[in-house]
Design a protein around this motif. Structure first.
Motif, PDB file in Angstrom:
ATOM      1  N   UNK A  76     111.176  -4.330  -9.077  1.00 40.82           N
ATOM      2  CA  UNK A  76     111.262  -3.493 -10.273  1.00 40.82           C
ATOM      3  C   UNK A  76     112.617  -3.607 -10.967  1.00 40.82           C
ATOM      4  N   UNK A  77     113.678  -3.874 -10.221  1.00 44.13           N
ATOM      5  CA  UNK A  77     114.963  -4.159 -10.883  1.00 44.13           C
ATOM      6  C   UNK A  77     114.785  -5.359 -11.791  1.00 44.13           C
ATOM      7  N   UNK A  78     114.151  -6.400 -11.280  1.00 41.31           N
ATOM      8  CA  UNK A  78     113.922  -7.593 -12.090  1.00 41.31           C
ATOM      9  C   UNK A  78     113.063  -7.322 -13.307  1.00 41.31           C
ATOM     10  N   UNK A  79     112.000  -6.569 -13.134  1.00 42.45           N
ATOM     11  CA  UNK A  79     111.101  -6.259 -14.255  1.00 42.45           C
ATOM     12  C   UNK A  79     111.840  -5.466 -15.326  1.00 42.45           C
ATOM     13  N   UNK A  80     112.574  -4.414 -14.908  1.00 46.28           N
ATOM     14  CA  UNK A  80     113.276  -3.592 -15.899  1.00 46.28           C
ATOM     15  C   UNK A  80     114.431  -4.350 -16.552  1.00 46.28           C
ATOM     16  N   UNK A  81     115.090  -5.227 -15.816  1.00 48.27           N
ATOM     17  CA  UNK A  81     116.132  -6.056 -16.437  1.00 48.27           C
ATOM     18  C   UNK A  81     115.508  -6.987 -17.466  1.00 48.27           C
ATOM     19  N   UNK A  82     114.339  -7.550 -17.142  1.00 48.98           N
ATOM     20  CA  UNK A  82     113.649  -8.404 -18.106  1.00 48.98           C
ATOM     21  C   UNK A  82     113.282  -7.650 -19.374  1.00 48.98           C
ATOM     22  N   UNK A 122     110.529 -13.700 -15.755  1.00 49.77           N
ATOM     23  CA  UNK A 122     109.096 -13.577 -16.037  1.00 49.77           C
ATOM     24  C   UNK A 122     108.819 -12.380 -16.938  1.00 49.77           C
ATOM     25  N   UNK A 123     109.449 -11.243 -16.653  1.00 44.53           N
ATOM     26  CA  UNK A 123     109.228 -10.053 -17.482  1.00 44.53           C
ATOM     27  C   UNK A 123     109.745 -10.269 -18.892  1.00 44.53           C
ATOM     28  N   UNK A 124     110.885 -10.907 -19.025  1.00 50.45           N
ATOM     29  CA  UNK A 124     111.427 -11.184 -20.357  1.00 50.45           C
ATOM     30  C   UNK A 124     110.455 -12.047 -21.154  1.00 50.45           C
ATOM     31  N   UNK A 125     109.875 -13.068 -20.507  1.00 49.78           N
ATOM     32  CA  UNK A 125     108.912 -13.927 -21.197  1.00 49.78           C
ATOM     33  C   UNK A 125     107.662 -13.156 -21.609  1.00 49.78           C
ATOM     34  N   UNK A 126     107.162 -12.301 -20.732  1.00 45.60           N
ATOM     35  CA  UNK A 126     105.960 -11.517 -21.047  1.00 45.60           C
ATOM     36  C   UNK A 126     106.244 -10.533 -22.170  1.00 45.60           C
ATOM     37  N   UNK A 127     107.374  -9.835 -22.088  1.00 47.26           N
ATOM     38  CA  UNK A 127     107.709  -8.854 -23.127  1.00 47.26           C
ATOM     39  C   UNK A 127     107.956  -9.554 -24.455  1.00 47.26           C
ATOM     40  N   UNK A 128     108.611 -10.700 -24.420  1.00 47.78           N
ATOM     41  CA  UNK A 128     108.866 -11.449 -25.653  1.00 47.78           C
ATOM     42  C   UNK A 128     107.562 -11.888 -26.307  1.00 47.78           C
ATOM     43  N   UNK A 129     106.592 -12.282 -25.482  1.00 49.70           N
ATOM     44  CA  UNK A 129     105.319 -12.775 -26.027  1.00 49.70           C
ATOM     45  C   UNK A 129     104.433 -11.646 -26.561  1.00 49.70           C
ATOM     46  N   UNK A 130     104.506 -10.454 -25.966  1.00 52.53           N
ATOM     47  CA  UNK A 130     103.561  -9.433 -26.389  1.00 52.53           C
ATOM     48  C   UNK A 130     104.158  -8.054 -26.566  1.00 52.53           C
ATOM     49  N   UNK A 131     105.382  -7.959 -27.038  1.00 52.06           N
ATOM     50  CA  UNK A 131     106.030  -6.657 -27.155  1.00 52.06           C
ATOM     51  C   UNK A 131     105.284  -5.715 -28.098  1.00 52.06           C
ATOM     52  N   UNK A 132     104.783  -6.225 -29.165  1.00 51.36           N
ATOM     53  CA  UNK A 132     104.084  -5.384 -30.141  1.00 51.36           C
ATOM     54  C   UNK A 132     102.800  -4.781 -29.610  1.00 51.36           C
ATOM     55  N   UNK A 133     102.169  -5.415 -28.641  1.00 56.20           N
ATOM     56  CA  UNK A 133     100.908  -4.903 -28.106  1.00 56.20           C
ATOM     57  C   UNK A 133     101.090  -4.065 -26.837  1.00 56.20           C
ATOM     58  N   UNK A 134     102.311  -3.952 -26.342  1.00 59.57           N
ATOM     59  CA  UNK A 134     102.558  -3.135 -25.152  1.00 59.57           C
ATOM     60  C   UNK A 134     102.527  -1.648 -25.501  1.00 59.57           C
ATOM     61  N   UNK A 135     102.057  -0.811 -24.575  1.00 59.11           N
ATOM     62  CA  UNK A 135     102.114   0.625 -24.830  1.00 59.11           C
ATOM     63  C   UNK A 135     103.564   1.111 -24.811  1.00 59.11           C
ATOM     64  N   UNK A 136     103.783   2.281 -25.371  1.00 60.42           N
ATOM     65  CA  UNK A 136     105.124   2.846 -25.413  1.00 60.42           C
ATOM     66  C   UNK A 136     105.612   3.099 -23.994  1.00 60.42           C
ATOM     67  N   UNK A 137     106.836   2.718 -23.744  1.00 64.46           N
ATOM     68  CA  UNK A 137     107.429   2.944 -22.426  1.00 64.46           C
ATOM     69  C   UNK A 137     108.107   4.306 -22.426  1.00 64.46           C
ATOM     70  N   UNK A 138     107.613   5.201 -21.622  1.00 59.82           N
ATOM     71  CA  UNK A 138     108.180   6.545 -21.522  1.00 59.82           C
ATOM     72  C   UNK A 138     109.320   6.542 -20.511  1.00 59.82           C
ATOM     73  N   UNK A 139     110.311   7.372 -20.732  1.00 60.06           N
ATOM     74  CA  UNK A 139     111.503   7.389 -19.882  1.00 60.06           C
ATOM     75  C   UNK A 139     111.184   7.786 -18.443  1.00 60.06           C
ATOM     76  N   UNK A 140     110.121   8.521 -18.216  1.00 54.18           N
ATOM     77  CA  UNK A 140     109.796   9.026 -16.890  1.00 54.18           C
ATOM     78  C   UNK A 140     108.986   8.032 -16.057  1.00 54.18           C
ATOM     79  N   UNK A 141     108.587   6.901 -16.606  1.00 56.75           N
ATOM     80  CA  UNK A 141     107.790   5.930 -15.849  1.00 56.75           C
ATOM     81  C   UNK A 141     108.469   5.458 -14.559  1.00 56.75           C
ATOM     82  N   UNK A 142     109.768   5.142 -14.563  1.00 51.30           N
ATOM     83  CA  UNK A 142     110.386   4.674 -13.316  1.00 51.30           C
ATOM     84  C   UNK A 142     110.875   5.790 -12.387  1.00 51.30           C
TER      85      UNK A 142
END
Length: 165
Positions: free
Chosen positions: A99-105, A16-36
């Motif tokens: 969250x493992x699934x989300x970050x793997x996606x 699911x995360x892979x599909x969401x990121x694939x569809x809207x990667x350009x509009x996602x905010x920057x992922x900072x290393x400290x988020x997780x």
């Protein structure tokens, strides 16, 4: 807790995360290393709590005289505390698996895109930190849950298999 349920949850959310990121990667905010990182902090807290609980339960089970114990006296363990920690461990295992699934996606999308997308490099680092912190949370939660289990007593029988007719 069934580890297969955790794997299914992680795999489903990875897709699911892979599909969401694939569809809207350009509009996602920057992922900072400290988020997780808060997941890693929770994992560390559960590991420390599990070590303390294991030591307290072992001292209580041994029922050694106070002179033979370490210098610090061990307080008895409240049964409700163990029950609450078991619930915390189960909830943490599911959250960590999610969250493992989300970050793997996320990693499934940004990992191969490092050479063609400028922000994919830092997002890959964030994804790796996310998978590590989330997996640490799952491992800590499973360990805490195993410590909260009641060991079989000497009077408990081992279940006998029913004869096949």
């Amino acid at each position: 807790m069934n580890r297969r349920d955790l794997l299914v949850l992680a795999a489903g959310l990875a897709v699911a995360a892979w599909l969401v990121v694939r569809a809207g990667y350009g509009s996602l905010p920057t992922l900072r290393w400290w988020l997780p990182v808060p997941l890693g902090v929770l994992a560390l807290a559960e590991v420390l709590g599990a070590r303390t609980l294991r030591a307290r339960l072992a001292a209580q089970r041994d029922r050694r005289p106070p002179a033979e114990r370490s210098s610090a006296p061990v307080r008895p363990v409240e049964p409700m505390l163990v029950a609450r920690l078991a619930v915390l461990a189960q909830a943490s295992a599911y959250v960590g698996a999610a969250f493992v699934g989300i970050w793997v996606g996320v990693l499934l999308y940004v990992g191969p895109a490092v050479s063609r997308l400028q922000t994919a490099g830092s997002d890959t680092v964030t994804g790796v930190v996310g998978v590590a912190c989330s997996a640490a949370l799952v491992a800590a939660a499973l360990w805490l849950e195993s410590i909260c289990r009641i060991p079989p007593g000497p009077d408990d029988e081992t279940p006998q298999a029913d004869p096949v007719a």
